[in-house]
Motif scaffolding. Structure first.
Motif, PDB file in Angstrom:
ATOM      1  N   ALA A 194       0.942   4.218  -2.757  1.00 34.77           N
ATOM      2  CA  ALA A 194       0.884   5.655  -2.447  1.00 34.77           C
ATOM      3  C   ALA A 194       1.976   6.384  -3.218  1.00 34.77           C
ATOM      4  O   ALA A 194       1.742   7.451  -3.804  1.00 34.77           O
ATOM      5  N   SER A 195       3.177   5.798  -3.259  1.00 35.62           N
ATOM      6  CA  SER A 195       4.256   6.481  -3.970  1.00 35.62           C
ATOM      7  C   SER A 195       3.971   6.502  -5.471  1.00 35.62           C
ATOM      8  O   SER A 195       4.299   7.459  -6.164  1.00 35.62           O
TER       9      SER A 195
ATOM     10  N   TRP B  46       0.831  -1.210   0.000  1.00 38.74           N
ATOM     11  CA  TRP B  46       0.000   0.000   0.000  1.00 38.74           C
ATOM     12  C   TRP B  46       0.858   1.249   0.000  1.00 38.74           C
ATOM     13  O   TRP B  46       0.526   2.246  -0.659  1.00 38.74           O
ATOM     14  N   LEU B  47       1.987   1.203   0.720  1.00 37.90           N
ATOM     15  CA  LEU B  47       2.881   2.365   0.697  1.00 37.90           C
ATOM     16  C   LEU B  47       3.457   2.569  -0.700  1.00 37.90           C
ATOM     17  O   LEU B  47       3.574   3.691  -1.183  1.00 37.90           O
TER      18      LEU B  47
ATOM     19  N   VAL C 226       6.107   9.808   0.103  1.00 33.12           N
ATOM     20  CA  VAL C 226       5.154  10.716  -0.528  1.00 33.12           C
ATOM     21  C   VAL C 226       5.843  11.779  -1.381  1.00 33.12           C
ATOM     22  O   VAL C 226       5.332  12.162  -2.436  1.00 33.12           O
TER      23      VAL C 226
ATOM     24  N   LEU D 162       1.002   6.818  -6.798  1.00 29.90           N
ATOM     25  CA  LEU D 162       0.033   7.888  -7.022  1.00 29.90           C
ATOM     26  C   LEU D 162       0.735   9.240  -7.091  1.00 29.90           C
ATOM     27  O   LEU D 162       0.414  10.086  -7.909  1.00 29.90           O
ATOM     28  N   LEU D 163       1.713   9.434  -6.200  1.00 27.68           N
ATOM     29  CA  LEU D 163       2.439  10.701  -6.216  1.00 27.68           C
ATOM     30  C   LEU D 163       3.305  10.818  -7.463  1.00 27.68           C
ATOM     31  O   LEU D 163       3.500  11.908  -7.996  1.00 27.68           O
TER      32      LEU D 163
END
Lengths: 244, 561
Positions: A37-38, A33-34, B222, A40-41
């Motif tokens: 997330a990366s 999941w992490l 992020v 998506l960024l």
């Protein structure tokens, strides 16, 4: 090796630093999941560039959308959504230990991914042949630049123009729309290719009988990856093809 | 090969662990290192690579400082100078400060602080090290193919001009690759902290270093992908003229700056948060007092990680972005001061009435307070819109970010290195000489960078190879400071080197720390723990008793390695 027998069954995939298969799966899931997330960024930068240029140059997007065939995009959307269904199905099949269904759904996902790329190939080939390519190289931008294009290229460029744009003024630096189109769909296409490689790997392992109710992590993780690839396309399709 | 390594690592022989078997002697030969999945060995490889990068970046810094001895330049040609300051920045930032504490010390310590045998993803960890190494080699090739003179920020249009050689393309590629190494490390750390805490260790029972690494992981996961896509777009722009960043093709160079700082501002917290984590550990252990305000320190790490994402525009006050954007970014910037100050006050409160022991790590941490204080307070002048417009691109900025990034992060890195050195190597170093080196480093640092605040206020622009004679005394003072700083670093390198050859055997727990990495022998065994030690709390010193200088501290609940 040692006095201890090698663990048998699915526990042979339990790494030494985990106590249970469940703990190992939970760790993989949080890591995956992490990673998503990366991802998506990673795409987020491109979506931002899309938004900035759209806000500053709406005419460019209005003009550019006519070059994209929404029917091709729609077919590909249907293809990818179906592949997500078969990817989810493969996870369930692995959890149930149903190897036959597992192999069938893995194959189906792989084939649908291939079909997506075939459609994409026809779209790209048509554009590249007509000279509708990225940035400063786009033929429409270079029509008036003396000496940049040959007679033949100019003729080719004009003959393939979508009829809707014939009466529209040509926006300045309109090739930027195609830069954004090619980079976004290209990066997405690269992810589809990586996904296909992962499905080939899963098929090999499924053929060896690696997966079952206690060990299905890889099928689960690749499916998660595949869903994000699908989801990114679900945003790309309307943004590029539909809302000019 | 991969399969073989995997079998060897994941199904090791279960021979009884003798007293002499540790992770260093567990396997032999260079292959047992470069294919190792052991977080401790990967940490050591990272440490070596990072120290080499520090040496390289440090040599660049010395060339810069010696060149600036004379107003017209004392050492190299102006174009060469431009290459040196660019590569000094790029090497120090991408290859030393960002990975320094997490990838080297964090890798070694994080699983042990959790009482775990390894990180959640050992293979990913090794991949991350390989990516880092490839990126580092590419940066060195940049030197060989004519260098890079754009400044580490790589701003277009200058950096992406069509007439440039390979340098920028290689630097963009290297940044992309090193970025992925950083993402994988952050992801691995977060997943490990999230899913591998032992029974009895809740979120608020973790050592604060883990909170710091977790918060760092948020930023790495992020923010770094945005840098990745930015340098990828820069690469494509240069190759195919996309028209995204280059005005020549209708692109917007300020968009590059937004993208770049969206990563590179949070990246300064990738540097400082793990440093603050080390300070939290060291200040408590060497004050013999439980950390004051545990939850506030833990949560302020998360707050810094989150607020750090909202302030990138303060790097762009003079870029031509709108007035309102400037005002909002300036306003938001001040919020970062709140969690940072919370940490400092809690550290000082921890020391208050503590039994302070001035061992080398603590000496560095006291220096950290001074340096971080100066760095933080001068940041206020740069966050304020009106003063920043005057101070932008002057030596004031150079001095400010060196105080926070180098002064604070480097001293915390050295504090951590000395703190965990006995655990990593099993050897004690010479306290007296290590402390002298620490003081030289910090005195040298102040002499180097305090004068730069003054020259910056007087208008000395950064990055210039030559300068007006009026700045000569301040520049020369700076250069003298740099030499003192370098001599401190070399002295410290010598102290640590000697400890490897002649150092006394370190006990399991030389400092009397309560976190779990001290509940394993020094150096640790291959799997760290046969079983997870009982959890007594990371700052609970009541369970520890000092036996002697040589034997260190032992737990009084009878559980000892």
């Amino acid at each position: 090796m040692s006095s201890h027998a090698k663990p048998s069954g699915e526990r042979r995939f339990l790494q030494v630093h985990f106590e249970t298969m469940g703990a190992q799966l939970a760790a993989s899931k949080s890591g995956m999941w992490l990673f998503l997330a990366s991802e998506l960024l990673f795409f987020g930068g491109l979506f931002t560039a899309y938004a900035v240029y759209r806000a500053n140059h709406p005419d460019m997007y209005h003009y550019g959308q006519y070059f994209l065939d929404w029917r091709m995009g729609a077919i590909n959307t249907a293809v990818l959504i179906s592949s997500s269904l078969s990817a989810a199905w493969s996870v369930r099949a692995a959890q149930l230990g149903d190897t036959k269904t597992l192999k069938a759904t893995l194959w189906l996902t792989l084939l649908l991914a291939g079909a997506f790329l075939v459609v994409k190939y026809f779209e790209y080939a048509h554009k590249i042949e007509a000279g509708y390519i990225w940035g400063g190289e786009h033929c429409v931008d270079n029509l008036k630049v003396a000496g940049k294009l040959t007679e033949h290229q100019i003729e080719h460029c004009l003959s393939a123009l979508p009829p809707e744009v014939a009466h529209l003024p040509i926006p300045e630096h309109m090739g930027r729309f195609f830069s954004i189109y090619f980079v976004m769909t290209g990066l997405h296409g690269l992810h589809v290719l990586i996904g296909m490689a992962l499905y080939v790997w899963l098929l090999r392992r499924a053929g060896r009988g690696d997966f079952g109710p206690k060990y299905f992590g890889p099928v689960d993780m690749v499916a998660l990856y595949w869903h994000i690839v699908d989801m990114i396309w679900i945003f790309l399709f309307p943004l590029l093809y539909l809302i000019g | 090969m991969v399969a073989a390594t995997r079998t060897a690592e994941l199904h090791p022989s279960h021979e009884a662990t003798s007293a002499h078997d540790n992770y260093l002697t567990h396997a032999h030969g260079w292959k047992s290192w470069i294919f190792s999945l052991d977080h401790k060995r990967i940490g050591i490889m990272y440490l070596c690579a990072i120290l080499l990068s520090l040496l390289l970046g440090g040599v660049f810094a010395l060339v810069i400082r010696i060149h600036l001895w004379a107003p017209e330049g004392a050492l190299v040609s102006n174009p060469t100078y431009n290459n040196f300051f660019t590569l000094h920045g790029a090497v120090m930032i991408f290859l030393f400060i960002i990975p320094g504490i997490p990838a080297a010390l964090g890798n070694f310590v994080l699983p042990m602080q959790l009482g775990a045998k390894d990180l959640a993803f050992p293979r990913l960890n090794l991949l991350s090290f390989y990516l880092y190494s490839i990126g580092a080699v590419l940066f060195i090739i940049v030197l060989a193919v004519g260098g890079l003179d754009t400044g580490w920020t790589l701003y277009p249009p200058y950096s992406l001009e069509g007439t440039r050689g390979l340098g920028v393309l290689l630097a963009l590629t290297a940044t992309f690759i090193v970025g992925f190494s950083s993402i994988l490390t952050g992801l691995n750390f977060m997943a490990t902290v999230h899913s591998m805490r032992p029974k009895g260790m809740g979120w608020f029972d973790m050592p604060l270093f883990l909170w710091a690494l977790f918060a760092t992981g948020i930023i790495q996961v992020v923010a770094t992908p945005v840098l990745g896509i930015t340098v990828a777009l820069g690469f494509l722009e240069r190759m195919f003229h996309l028209g995204i960043f280059m005005p020549e093709y209708g692109g917007d160079p300020v968009l590059f700056q937004h993208f770049f700082w969206f990563y590179s501002h949070p990246a300064v917290y990738v540097m400082i948060l793990p440093a603050m984590g080390i300070v939290s550990e060291v200040v408590s252990v060497f004050s013999r007092k439980a950390i004051f305000g545990y939850r506030f320190i833990a949560m302020s790490s998360i707050a810094i990680a989150v607020v750090g994402f909202l302030v990138w525009g303060h790097h762009m006050f003079t870029s031509g972005q709108s007035k309102w954007t400037n005002i909002i970014f300036s306003f938001l910037t001040f919020f970062v001061a709140v969690p940072s100050a919370i940490k400092v006050f809690n550290w000082l409160a921890t020391m208050y009435k503590g039994d302070i022991r001035l061992k080398t790590p603590m000496v560095y941490v006291l220096g950290f307070f001074a340096l971080f204080g100066v760095g933080g307070l001068t940041g206020i002048f740069l966050g304020s819109l009106a003063t920043d417009v005057a101070l932008h691109d002057t030596y004031f900025v150079v001095a400010h970010f060196h105080f926070v990034m180098v002064g604070s992060v480097l001293t915390a890195f050295l504090a951590g290195l000395h703190y965990w050195w006995p655990k990593i190597t099993g050897k004690m170093y010479d306290e007296r000489w290590a402390r002298i080196a620490a003081i030289l480093v910090m005195v040298g640092f102040f002499i180097t960078f305090l004068p730069q605040f003054l020259s910056g206020l007087q208008g000395m622009p950064r990055r210039y190879a030559t300068y007006l004679p009026v700045f000569k005394p301040l520049h020369q003072l700076s250069t003298i400071g740099a030499i003192v700083l370098a001599s401190g670093m070399f002295l410290d390198a010598w102290v640590l080197w000697v400890s490897l050859r002649r150092g006394k055997q370190a006990p399991a727990n030389p400092w009397g720390a309560a976190s779990l990495e001290w509940a394993t022998p020094s150096p640790p065994t291959h799997h760290n723990f046969e079983q997870t030690p009982p959890i007594t709390g990371p700052y609970n010193y009541d369970v520890l008793e000092e036996v002697s200088e040589e034997a260190g501290w032992v737990r009084n609940d009878g559980w000892n390695p």
